[in-house]
Design a protein around this motif. Sequence first.
Motif, PDB file in Angstrom:
ATOM      1  N   ASN A 195      48.752  41.582  88.626  1.00 47.24           N
ATOM      2  CA  ASN A 195      49.158  41.016  89.911  1.00 47.24           C
ATOM      3  C   ASN A 195      48.148  41.442  90.978  1.00 47.24           C
ATOM      4  N   ARG A 196      47.280  40.529  91.390  1.00 46.71           N
ATOM      5  CA  ARG A 196      46.185  40.895  92.294  1.00 46.71           C
ATOM      6  C   ARG A 196      46.691  41.391  93.644  1.00 46.71           C
ATOM      7  N   SER A 197      47.724  40.763  94.156  1.00 44.92           N
ATOM      8  CA  SER A 197      48.265  41.200  95.442  1.00 44.92           C
ATOM      9  C   SER A 197      48.799  42.621  95.344  1.00 44.92           C
ATOM     10  N   PHE A 198      49.437  42.937  94.230  1.00 45.25           N
ATOM     11  CA  PHE A 198      49.975  44.280  94.053  1.00 45.25           C
ATOM     12  C   PHE A 198      48.859  45.302  93.878  1.00 45.25           C
ATOM     13  N   ILE A 199      47.807  44.945  93.176  1.00 46.62           N
ATOM     14  CA  ILE A 199      46.668  45.860  93.011  1.00 46.62           C
ATOM     15  C   ILE A 199      46.049  46.180  94.373  1.00 46.62           C
ATOM     16  N   LEU A 200      45.915  45.168  95.217  1.00 48.91           N
ATOM     17  CA  LEU A 200      45.380  45.410  96.558  1.00 48.91           C
ATOM     18  C   LEU A 200      46.296  46.334  97.345  1.00 48.91           C
ATOM     19  N   LEU A 201      47.608  46.136  97.210  1.00 45.67           N
ATOM     20  CA  LEU A 201      48.557  47.016  97.890  1.00 45.67           C
ATOM     21  C   LEU A 201      48.455  48.446  97.362  1.00 45.67           C
ATOM     22  N   ILE A 202      48.238  48.607  96.053  1.00 47.20           N
ATOM     23  CA  ILE A 202      48.080  49.952  95.483  1.00 47.20           C
ATOM     24  C   ILE A 202      46.916  50.672  96.160  1.00 47.20           C
ATOM     25  N   VAL A 203      45.803  49.977  96.338  1.00 45.93           N
ATOM     26  CA  VAL A 203      44.623  50.606  96.942  1.00 45.93           C
ATOM     27  C   VAL A 203      44.869  50.944  98.408  1.00 45.93           C
ATOM     28  N   THR A 204      45.367  49.971  99.177  1.00 48.06           N
ATOM     29  CA  THR A 204      45.559  50.198 100.609  1.00 48.06           C
ATOM     30  C   THR A 204      46.653  51.240 100.863  1.00 48.06           C
ATOM     31  N   TYR A 205      47.710  51.219 100.063  1.00 42.24           N
ATOM     32  CA  TYR A 205      48.767  52.224 100.195  1.00 42.24           C
ATOM     33  C   TYR A 205      48.217  53.613  99.886  1.00 42.24           C
ATOM     34  N   GLY A 206      47.405  53.714  98.825  1.00 40.33           N
ATOM     35  CA  GLY A 206      46.820  55.005  98.471  1.00 40.33           C
ATOM     36  C   GLY A 206      45.924  55.554  99.561  1.00 40.33           C
ATOM     37  N   LEU A 207      45.140  54.681 100.203  1.00 38.13           N
ATOM     38  CA  LEU A 207      44.269  55.130 101.278  1.00 38.13           C
ATOM     39  C   LEU A 207      45.075  55.690 102.446  1.00 38.13           C
ATOM     40  N   ASN A 208      46.113  54.983 102.846  1.00 34.97           N
ATOM     41  CA  ASN A 208      46.913  55.407 103.998  1.00 34.97           C
ATOM     42  C   ASN A 208      47.673  56.697 103.711  1.00 34.97           C
ATOM     43  N   VAL A 209      48.412  56.715 102.620  1.00 37.15           N
ATOM     44  CA  VAL A 209      49.246  57.881 102.315  1.00 37.15           C
ATOM     45  C   VAL A 209      48.377  59.068 101.885  1.00 37.15           C
ATOM     46  N   GLY A 210      47.229  58.809 101.239  1.00 37.50           N
ATOM     47  CA  GLY A 210      46.309  59.889 100.903  1.00 37.50           C
ATOM     48  C   GLY A 210      45.801  60.599 102.147  1.00 37.50           C
ATOM     49  N   CYS A 211      45.536  59.828 103.208  1.00 33.00           N
ATOM     50  CA  CYS A 211      45.136  60.443 104.489  1.00 33.00           C
ATOM     51  C   CYS A 211      46.264  61.307 105.048  1.00 33.00           C
ATOM     52  N   TYR A 212      47.489  60.825 104.930  1.00 30.86           N
ATOM     53  CA  TYR A 212      48.639  61.611 105.404  1.00 30.86           C
ATOM     54  C   TYR A 212      48.769  62.922 104.639  1.00 30.86           C
ATOM     55  N   TYR A 213      48.590  62.879 103.321  1.00 27.90           N
ATOM     56  CA  TYR A 213      48.658  64.099 102.523  1.00 27.90           C
ATOM     57  C   TYR A 213      47.577  65.089 102.937  1.00 27.90           C
ATOM     58  N   ALA A 214      46.373  64.596 103.190  1.00 28.54           N
ATOM     59  CA  ALA A 214      45.278  65.477 103.588  1.00 28.54           C
ATOM     60  C   ALA A 214      45.564  66.130 104.943  1.00 28.54           C
ATOM     61  N   VAL A 215      46.062  65.353 105.893  1.00 25.23           N
ATOM     62  CA  VAL A 215      46.389  65.895 107.209  1.00 25.23           C
ATOM     63  C   VAL A 215      47.476  66.967 107.097  1.00 25.23           C
ATOM     64  N   GLY A 216      48.519  66.686 106.307  1.00 24.03           N
ATOM     65  CA  GLY A 216      49.594  67.659 106.146  1.00 24.03           C
ATOM     66  C   GLY A 216      49.141  68.941 105.481  1.00 24.03           C
ATOM     67  N   THR A 217      48.279  68.828 104.475  1.00 24.91           N
ATOM     68  CA  THR A 217      47.815  70.009 103.749  1.00 24.91           C
ATOM     69  C   THR A 217      46.886  70.875 104.600  1.00 24.91           C
ATOM     70  N   LEU A 218      46.037  70.248 105.394  1.00 20.34           N
ATOM     71  CA  LEU A 218      45.002  70.975 106.138  1.00 20.34           C
ATOM     72  C   LEU A 218      45.345  71.172 107.613  1.00 20.34           C
ATOM     73  N   LEU A 219      46.574  70.861 108.007  1.00 16.04           N
ATOM     74  CA  LEU A 219      46.927  70.927 109.427  1.00 16.04           C
ATOM     75  C   LEU A 219      46.755  72.327 110.001  1.00 16.04           C
ATOM     76  N   ASN A 220      47.191  73.344 109.267  1.00 17.81           N
ATOM     77  CA  ASN A 220      47.080  74.718 109.776  1.00 17.81           C
ATOM     78  C   ASN A 220      45.629  75.093 110.043  1.00 17.81           C
ATOM     79  N   ARG A 221      44.750  74.737 109.123  1.00 19.35           N
ATOM     80  CA  ARG A 221      43.334  75.066 109.303  1.00 19.35           C
ATOM     81  C   ARG A 221      42.742  74.353 110.505  1.00 19.35           C
ATOM     82  N   MET A 222      43.149  73.089 110.716  1.00 21.58           N
ATOM     83  CA  MET A 222      42.611  72.345 111.855  1.00 21.58           C
ATOM     84  C   MET A 222      43.108  72.908 113.180  1.00 21.58           C
ATOM     85  N   ILE A 223      44.374  73.282 113.262  1.00 28.42           N
ATOM     86  CA  ILE A 223      44.928  73.807 114.516  1.00 28.42           C
ATOM     87  C   ILE A 223      44.394  75.207 114.808  1.00 28.42           C
ATOM     88  N   ILE A 224      44.373  76.072 113.793  1.00 31.46           N
ATOM     89  CA  ILE A 224      43.917  77.450 113.999  1.00 31.46           C
ATOM     90  C   ILE A 224      42.438  77.472 114.390  1.00 31.46           C
TER      91      ILE A 224
END
Length: 544
Positions: A351-380
Amino acid sequence: MSSRETEDTTVTPAAQNKQFALRTASCRDASSELFKRLTSRFPGARFRTVAMPQNNTLKGKRENPELSAEEWPRSKAAKKHAPGFASLQWSPGPLGRSVSTGSRLDVEASGDRVTLVPKTEIKLYHRRWLMLFLFSAVSASNAFMWLQYGIISNIFMRFYNIDSLAIDWLGMIYLLTYIPLILPVLWLLDNRGIRDVILVGSAFNCIGAWIKIGSADPSMFTVTFFGQFICSVATVFVLGIPSYLASVWFGEEEVSTACSIGVLGNQLGCAIGFLLPPILVPNVDDMDELAHHIRVMFYITAGVATSLFILVVFVFQERPKLPPTQAQAMARSIPPEQYSYIASIRRLLRNRSFILLIVTYGLNVGCYYAVGTLLNRMIIAHYPGEEVNAGRIGLTIVIAGMVGSLICGIWLDRTKTYKQTTLAVYLMSLVGMIVYAATLSLGHLWVVFIMAGALGFFMTGYLPIGFEFAVELTYPESEGTSSGLLNCSAQVFGIIFTICQGKIIDSFGTLAGNIFLCVFLLIGTIMTETKLLRQRSSKHFVDH
């Protein structure tokens, strides 16, 4: 001009009427044949035939009116449809339990084909909310343990005498474990059901929490990592459940809201994970006192995880007795031997539409995971000694995201504008990330709080939109399977982004690290817009 085109253009009105009559007779014969099969299959049942519209594919103000069997023959629309399109409504005779009282069998015609569509009795149960909130609590408990190290990473680095990468892996292990285990868990969900999956997930969550209690010592980093690994296994069993749970228990008008609440439970755990660890584990110099504070935090999480496991064992149910929607009733009617898990995965990956959603969803939520994991280091890095405020900023991100998730879910239930909403929220996530990156180093914490809240509102609000959009794109495939593949993409991108952004922060500073994430959010926005434009173009071509 070809001979075929000449023939088509010279057909007389009389010939056209004859062709139409033949096709109508064919449909009528097909309906009669189906009627015979029904009467032989259900002896004693009484049927009556009424005219019905051919289909109901129009939306909004253009949709065909949903009239009863008594009202339809008298309506204006009935006169516009050819005879032979019928609805067979029956009253039960001595059928035993083979068919439930009040069921209907619609005969839908398209061209020369006539298809029976069963209508089953549906019902919404009040306890559906109990199932949803119990699952949300399990998800929250697991999410809390994901962030309880990262938000006070400088304290744990000193306590265990480890470097920043080791602390980052305490968060990334959640992402890494998900990738190889998601397919077996999806198989378990399809073959054993949602109750067994949540039960196993809450059990792993409980076991991992108790293992951590024995790691409140500077020499026990290996033990705490093992406990975190066990908890990460639990994540695989709960992270992709919201859309599946919503479809099994909730009606059509509330399924997106229920999915949002399920996602909101995980975000609530993240919020608590940002807020409580800096309060429970202050940055003290005495190692024995620090060990005591860490042990208290581990005992609290273990007690909560144990209580939730017991509740799941005695309270959580597989599904309601009667389905909440006709779509769910149809899904139940499919024999297990006719469903192939592997074939379902293959169809999704084609399903091409679903594959595109997999990529775009991964990019967005992957950024959220990175921000959450590294938030302390960025603020400190910009505000030394502000561990507590770092946690509060994380709390602000998640609370704003919870509001965004709920609003997006309600919006989707009312409008069903999945494509437009996806693009709008994705674009605003990019804008929020750019503004957050630009204002982080200004030296004003109140500005960081505001920008972090705006970022969280859109970035976290995208989570339920992705789940529900996937369900729309892949129906009638299993909701758990589509959600699992989305989450798998998010974990992959989350690991990549967290490692790369951490290295960039160490070498070039927080601004460069956040710009790195902005670039990938821009790519995701462009991909989403490109696909939306392509779909609009295809629709315009079909309409004309």
